[in-house]
Design an enzyme around this catalytic site. Structure first.
Site, mmCIF file in Angstrom:
data_model
loop_
_atom_site.group_PDB
_atom_site.id
_atom_site.type_symbol
_atom_site.label_atom_id
_atom_site.label_comp_id
_atom_site.label_asym_id
_atom_site.label_seq_id
_atom_site.Cartn_x
_atom_site.Cartn_y
_atom_site.Cartn_z
ATOM 1 N N GLY A 1 3.995 -10.071 -12.142
ATOM 2 C CA GLY A 1 3.252 -10.644 -11.025
ATOM 3 C C GLY A 1 2.981 -12.122 -11.214
ATOM 4 O O GLY A 1 3.595 -12.772 -12.054
ATOM 5 N N ASN B 1 0.799 -1.243 0.000
ATOM 6 C CA ASN B 1 0.000 0.000 0.000
ATOM 7 C C ASN B 1 0.827 1.287 0.000
ATOM 8 O O ASN B 1 0.276 2.374 0.137
ATOM 9 C CB ASN B 1 -1.013 0.026 1.157
ATOM 10 C CG ASN B 1 -2.108 -0.987 0.922
ATOM 11 O OD1 ASN B 1 -2.500 -1.211 -0.220
ATOM 12 N ND2 ASN B 1 -2.572 -1.633 1.968
ATOM 13 N N ASP C 1 -1.408 -8.130 -10.522
ATOM 14 C CA ASP C 1 -2.752 -7.570 -10.381
ATOM 15 C C ASP C 1 -2.917 -6.852 -9.046
ATOM 16 O O ASP C 1 -3.663 -5.878 -8.942
ATOM 17 C CB ASP C 1 -3.794 -8.690 -10.493
ATOM 18 C CG ASP C 1 -3.823 -9.292 -11.890
ATOM 19 O OD1 ASP C 1 -3.475 -8.580 -12.843
ATOM 20 O OD2 ASP C 1 -4.173 -10.480 -12.023
#
Ligand SMILES: CCCCCCCCCCCCC/C=C/[C@@H](O)[C@H](CO)NC(=O)CCCCCCCCCCCCCCC
Ligand SMILES: Nc1ncnc2c1ncn2[C@@H]1O[C@H](COP(=O)(O)OP(=O)(O)OP(=O)(O)O)[C@@H](O)[C@H]1O
Ligand SMILES: [Ca+2]
Length: 555
Positions: A249, A183, A207
Site C-alpha cells: 500500500g 469493500n 492500511d
C-alpha cells in the site's frame, strides 16, 4: 535452562565439511567437526569442533528431500562437482528457515545436509516434520484477499512472486480472491465466506485494505454472537481468526508498527511461523450509531485535511500524501471544539515515558490482564453514568490545529518513531494528542520532531493523554448545522466569516481521518476495545539477532 533431550544426532556433510547435526524439541543445531592429520606417528585423526549454528524449530519453514546432483552450478557454468565433496554422502535433505537481516527483515534461507544413507536421510526429514506438526499455532489454510490497485498497484505481482512460493513451500493452502471493487473483501467476509474452513485471513494491500478486513471480521463476529455494534458501551467479542498483512500500500503503517518493516517476505514468514500479536481496536460512534473501527490514527484537523485533499489526488499514488501534507501545512487551519476524555488510570506506562512497545511487551500483557480481570473499560450503564458525569472525565475546550488519537505508535517510513512513539499495540488505551493553535513555524517544529530524535510533545502548545474513551464536539454542531456545513449551507457563512475574517471561506469544521477513511461526522464518541483482534505478527523485535554467533547466516 533445562536441557532438552536429543531426538536425533548424526554426522552429516554440509558444503564438503562434516558437521555434528542435532535436533531436540526446540532447536536444530550444527557444529563443524574439523579433522586434521596428526604429525605424530600412528596417523590418527585429531578431531575438534569449530563453528556452531542453531535454528529454533519454531522458525523452520519446511524440510524437503533434495536430489543430489553430481553437477553443481558455479559462476553460471555447470561444472563437475569434485568427487571428494559428497563422496560417501549420496542422500540429502534441505531445511528452509527464517534468517534475520537488517532492520527487522526476515529472509527464508536454505541449508542442505548430505547423509551417508537413505534411511538416515528419511529419518531426519520425518523427525523434523513431526516436530513442525506439533506447532499448532501455524496456519494450514488461509483466505487471501489481494487489492490489485493498492499503493503502486503491485499487489498481485508481490503475492505471486514473493509470497505464494513461500506459502506453498510451507504447505499452506490458500483460497485467493483478487478484489474487483472497494469493500469487496469486507462484504465477502461479512456475508459470503465460510470462515470455519480457515486458520486466518491475509490481505495484500495497504492500511485501507486492512481496514476492510477488520470491518468484515469484527462485524461478522459480532453478528454471529448477537452483539449490537451500535451501542458505544457494548463489550465486543474478539475475533477468532488471525489476520496477516502483506504490505502493498501507500502507508503500510499497521504492518510497519507491528513487524518493524513493510516487507512482503518478512510478513509472509511471520504468517508461516504462526506468530500472534493482539491489537487494540477503537470503535467510533455518532449519536449511538456505529461509524467505523480504527486501529492506528483517528485524526481531526491536520491529518483529516491532508486525507480529504489527498483523496482528490489518488492518481499521484503514495506521493499524494506529501503533496497534500505540504498544502495543508501552508493552509494552517485551526478548529474549535470540546474534547472530553476518560484517562486510563492504574495502568503501566505513560505516553511520555521512554518505553517502546516491543515483541512480548510486558506493559501490554500487564494492562491487558488487568482489563480482562476487572472489566474496567466496560462498565454497566449505571457505572458509566457516574464516571461520565463524575470527576473521572476531563473536558478541554479550545482551538486545535490537530487532534490525534494514536492507538499504536503509527510508525511508518515517513516517521519511523511514529505519532506517539511510546503507544502500545495491545494495552487497551489510545494516546490523545492535542495540538493547539500556534504559529506555522511552531507547528513545523512539532512536525519535524516526528522525523528526528526530538520529543514532539515537549512543546507548550502540545499535550498528550493516555485514554480509554473520548468524545469530540465541534463548536458548530447545533441541530443540523454540522450537516449543513458539509453541504456548504449558505445561511452559515455568517459563522464562517466572523471566525475567519481573513479568508471568508475557511471551513469551520474539519473531518476525522479514521485509519485513512474520512468519517461523515465531526461529533464522535470513541472507546478502546483491548486486544479485540490478533495479527500474524509478534511486535517489533528488540535486538536484531544477526550478530549472534549461534545464527547460521555466517555459513
Ligand atoms: C517537515 C516534514 C514533516 C514530516 C512529518 C511527517 C509525520 C508523518 C506522520 C505519519 C503518520 C501516519 C499515520 C497513519 C495513518 C494511517 O492510518 C492512514 C492510512 O494509511 N494514513 C494516512 O492517513 C496518511 C497520512 C499521511 C500524512 C502525511 C503527512 C505529511 C506531512 C508533510 C508536511 C510537510 C510540511 C512541510 C513544510 C515545509
Ligand atoms: N478492486 C478494487 N478496486 C478499487 N478499490 C479497491 C479494490 N480493492 C480494494 N479497494 C480499496 O482501495 C483502497 C486503498 O487500498 P489499499 O489500502 O490497499 O492501498 P493504499 O494505496 O495504501 O491506500 P491507503 O493509503 O488508503 O492505505 C481501500 O480503501 C480499499 O477499500
Ligand atoms: Ca493501544
Amino acid at each position: 535452562m533445562e536441557k532438552q533431550p536429543r531426538l536425533l544426532s548424526s554426522q552429516l556433510l554440509l558444503k564438503s565439511r562434516v558437521f555434528e547435526v542435532t535436533l531436540n524439541r526446540s532447536l536444530l543445531t550444527w557444529k563443524e567437526i574439523q579433522t586434521k592429520k596428526k604429525r605424530v606417528s600412528g596417523g590418527a585423526h585429531n578431531t575438534f569442533k569449530v563453528g556452531s549454528y542453531c535454528v529454533p524449530v519454531s522458525e523452520i519453514v519446511a524440510v524437503r528431500e533434495t536430489e543430489v546432483d553430481s553437477r553443481t552450478k558455479d559462476e553460471g557454468r555447470w561444472q563437475k562437482m569434485s568427487q571428494r565433496s559428497t563422496e560417501g554422502y549420496p542422500y540429502a535433505f534441505t531445511v528452509s528457515y527464517v534468517e534475520r537481516a537488517r532492520q527487522h527483515r526476515w529472509r527464508c534461507s536454505d541449508v542442505t545436509f548430505h547423509c551417508s544413507d537413505g534411511s538416515l536421510c528419511l529419518q531426519w526429514i520425518q523427525t523434523i516434520r513431526e516436530q513442525l506438526a506439533l506447532l499448532t499455532s501455524r496456519p494450514k489454510h488461509l483466505l487471501v484477499y489481494i487489492n490489485p490497485y493498492g499503493g503502486k498497484q503491485q499487489g498481485k505481482r508481490i503475492y505471486e512472486e514473493k509470497v505464494a512460493p513461500l506459502f506453498s513451500r510451507a504447505s499452506i493452502s490458500t483460497d485467493v480472491i483478487v478484489t474487483e471493487y472497494a469493500n469487496h473483501a469486507r462484504d465477502h467476509l461479512l456475508k459470503g465466506a465460510d470462515l470455519r474452513k480457515y486458520d486466518g485471513v491475509v490481505c495484500v494491500g495497504g492500511d485501507g485494505m486492512f481496514s476492510e478486513i477488520i470491518h468484515g471480521l469484527i462485524s461478522r463476529t459480532q453478528r454471529d454472537a448477537g452483539v449490537d455494534q451500535n451501542r458505544p458501551e457494548q463489550k465486543l467479542v474478539s475475533c477468532g481468526l488471525r489476520i496477516g498483512i502483506i504490505p502493498a500500500g501507500s502507508t503500510d503503517c499497521i504492518c510497519y508498527a507491528t513487524v518493524g518493516i513493510n516487507d512482503p517476505v518478512t510478513s509472509a514468514l511471520h504468517i508461516i511461523v504462526g506468530d500472534s500479536q493482539p491489537l487494540d481496536v477503537c470503535s467510533v460512534h455518532h449519536n449511538n450509531t456505529f461509524l467505523r473501527y480504527s486501529v492506528s490514527l483517528l485524526g481531526y484537523g491536520f491529518y483529516g485535511d491532508v486525507l480529504t485533499d489527498s483523496e482528490r489526488k489518488r492518481w499521484m499514488g503514495p506521493a499524494r500524501y506529501d503533496f497534500s501534507g505540504f498544502k495543508t501545512f501552508l493552509t494552517h487551519h485551526y478548529y474549535e471544539g470540546t474534547i472530553s476524555f476518560l484517562p486510563a488510570t492504574n495502568i503501566l506506562g505513560t505516553p511520555r515515558d521512554k518505553t517502546r512497545c516491543r515483541a512480548g511487551c510486558y506493559i501490554c500483557q500487564h494492562n491487558g490482564q488487568l482489563l480482562s480481570e476487572d472489566g474496567q473499560a466496560y462498565k454497566t450503564d449505571e457505572d458509566t453514568f457516574h464516571s461520565e458525569y463524575g470527576s473521572d472525565w476531563r473536558v478541554i475546550r479550545g482551538r486545535f490545529l490537530a487532534i490525534n488519537a494514536a492507538s499504536m505508535s503509527c510508525a511508518c517510513p515517513r516517521s519511523p518513531k511514529g505519532l506517539s512513539p511510546s503507544a502500545h499495540l495491545a494495552d487497551g488505551t489510545t494516546d490523545l494528542i492535542l495540538v493547539r493553535k500556534c504559529s506555522r513555524i511552531n507547528f513545523l517544529r512539532h512536525l519535524l520532531r516526528h522525523t528526528n530524535k526530538g520529543d514532539q510533545f515537549d512543546l507548550s502548545f502540545v499535550e498528550v493523554h493516555r485514554v480509554r474513551r473520548f468524545r469530540f464536539v465541534p463548536k458548530y454542531c447545533e441541530g443540523d448545522l454540522e450537516l449543513d456545513l458539509r453541504e456548504g449551507g449558505r445561511g452559515l457563512f455568517g459563522h464562517i466569516c466572523r471566525d475567519h475574517p481573513a479568508c471568508g471561506c475557511a471551513p469551520v469544521n474539519s473531518s476525522w481521518n479514521c485509519d485513512g477513511e474520512i468519517l461523515p461526522h465531526a461529533t464522535i464518541e470513541v472507546g478502546v476495545h483491548c486486544q479485540l483482534i490478533r495479527l500474524f505478527a509478534r511486535g517489533i523485535e528488540e535486538q536484531p539477532m544477526f550478530d549472534d554467533p549461534c545464527v547460521p547466516s555466517v555459513i
